[in-house]
Design an enzyme around this catalytic site. Sequence first.
Site, PDB file in Angstrom:
ATOM      1  N   ARG A 131       0.235  -6.256  -4.726  1.00  0.00           N
ATOM      2  CA  ARG A 131      -0.674  -7.041  -3.896  1.00  0.00           C
ATOM      3  C   ARG A 131      -1.349  -6.134  -2.887  1.00  0.00           C
ATOM      4  O   ARG A 131      -0.711  -5.267  -2.278  1.00  0.00           O
ATOM      5  CB  ARG A 131       0.089  -8.163  -3.162  1.00  0.00           C
ATOM      6  CG  ARG A 131       0.551  -9.313  -4.052  1.00  0.00           C
ATOM      7  CD  ARG A 131      -0.640 -10.137  -4.548  1.00  0.00           C
ATOM      8  NE  ARG A 131      -0.244 -11.280  -5.367  1.00  0.00           N
ATOM      9  CZ  ARG A 131      -0.167 -11.274  -6.692  1.00  0.00           C
ATOM     10  NH1 ARG A 131      -0.451 -10.153  -7.349  1.00  0.00           N
ATOM     11  NH2 ARG A 131       0.175 -12.352  -7.357  1.00  0.00           N
TER      12      ARG A 131
ATOM     13  N   GLU B   5      -9.823 -10.242  -2.387  1.00  0.00           N
ATOM     14  CA  GLU B   5     -10.256 -10.201  -3.792  1.00  0.00           C
ATOM     15  C   GLU B   5     -11.034 -11.463  -4.141  1.00  0.00           C
ATOM     16  O   GLU B   5     -10.536 -12.562  -3.897  1.00  0.00           O
ATOM     17  CB  GLU B   5      -9.054 -10.037  -4.717  1.00  0.00           C
ATOM     18  CG  GLU B   5      -8.316  -8.727  -4.514  1.00  0.00           C
ATOM     19  CD  GLU B   5      -7.087  -8.582  -5.393  1.00  0.00           C
ATOM     20  OE1 GLU B   5      -6.531  -7.482  -5.474  1.00  0.00           O
ATOM     21  OE2 GLU B   5      -6.646  -9.595  -5.998  1.00  0.00           O
TER      22      GLU B   5
ATOM     23  N   HIS C  58      -7.997  -5.373 -10.353  1.00  0.00           N
ATOM     24  CA  HIS C  58      -6.862  -6.282 -10.568  1.00  0.00           C
ATOM     25  C   HIS C  58      -6.725  -6.663 -12.036  1.00  0.00           C
ATOM     26  O   HIS C  58      -6.728  -7.837 -12.410  1.00  0.00           O
ATOM     27  CB  HIS C  58      -7.000  -7.543  -9.703  1.00  0.00           C
ATOM     28  CG  HIS C  58      -5.671  -8.192  -9.413  1.00  0.00           C
ATOM     29  ND1 HIS C  58      -5.393  -8.809  -8.217  1.00  0.00           N
ATOM     30  CD2 HIS C  58      -4.548  -8.335 -10.173  1.00  0.00           C
ATOM     31  CE1 HIS C  58      -4.163  -9.295  -8.241  1.00  0.00           C
ATOM     32  NE2 HIS C  58      -3.632  -9.005  -9.427  1.00  0.00           N
TER      33      HIS C  58
END
Length: 320
Positions: free
Chosen positions: A234, A263, A284
């Site tokens: 994260r 994000e 990601h």
Amino acid sequence: MHSMVFLDAASMGDTDLSALSNTAIPLTCYDHTTEQQVVPRLAQASIAIVNKVQLTADMLLQLPQLKLICVAATGVNNVDLVAAQQQGVVVCNVRGYADTAVAQHVFALLLQLSNKVQQYHHAVRVGHWSQSRHFCLLDYPITELAGKTFVVIGYGALGQASSKLALAFGMQVIIAEQQNAPYCREGRVPFAAALAQADVISLHCPLTPLTERLFNQQTFAAINPGALLINTARGGLIDELALLDALQHGTLGGAALDVLTQEPPLADNLLIQANLPNLLLTPHVAWASAEARLRMVQQLADNITAYTEGNTQNQIWPTG
């Protein structure tokens, strides 16, 4: 009669979602859902499926029919777990679906930092090899992984899978104990001592109030200079301004991040704009192999079926 709503189904890309339909529970999918749309879209649902959509305490209070939240991820920091428990809402996540995918991406990032594949590819394309006076081109230093120390922060399924690959590369694996832990468990090394020995640090811990900005100015000052930092967990685990400073001033040898604090990030994100040779960013995608996404959907379906049959699996409880 149950009904379920997937609030951000487009986050699964082109993944076949038919396993969810096979549960025989009516399913409504929305590609994207804004904060203002959450409550209206879940008003009649007993089951919510979310990947990264935030489910806050205020939202849950307005959803008395909601009974189950299925998070299409392992991390559940987008759901207020305390509020869910108070409302009698079960929260389940998915586990182990991306062990191979994430570990593979960790080493894709690490190999780029150590072997400079991207830089050498570019050098060939622009003609530097063709202009070389020798048979090879040695413009970018290459470092072997064998014999280096691979420190794992968070030794769950993903940390374990990444550690196995590290061992296959001949690296020494150290499992770091949690920062400020009252004692050090067998087989682990105190947090600060682990960082001091690290050539590579790979993050696999959840984002919680205790781990938020775990890697900050103070932490970077304690890391072995020249160490490489890999984050596929994260973004909030890292203070991005402190990371940029560490990279620019040589406190850290390099970093490769698959996640950022926000994000999608703003276009003017300081790390995106930095354009540093020792910083690698991917959007990601460590979890997102085609095989892993199919496993995730099947596990979501299994979680839902188990719940409706009274055999809840992968339930998450509030901590702290």
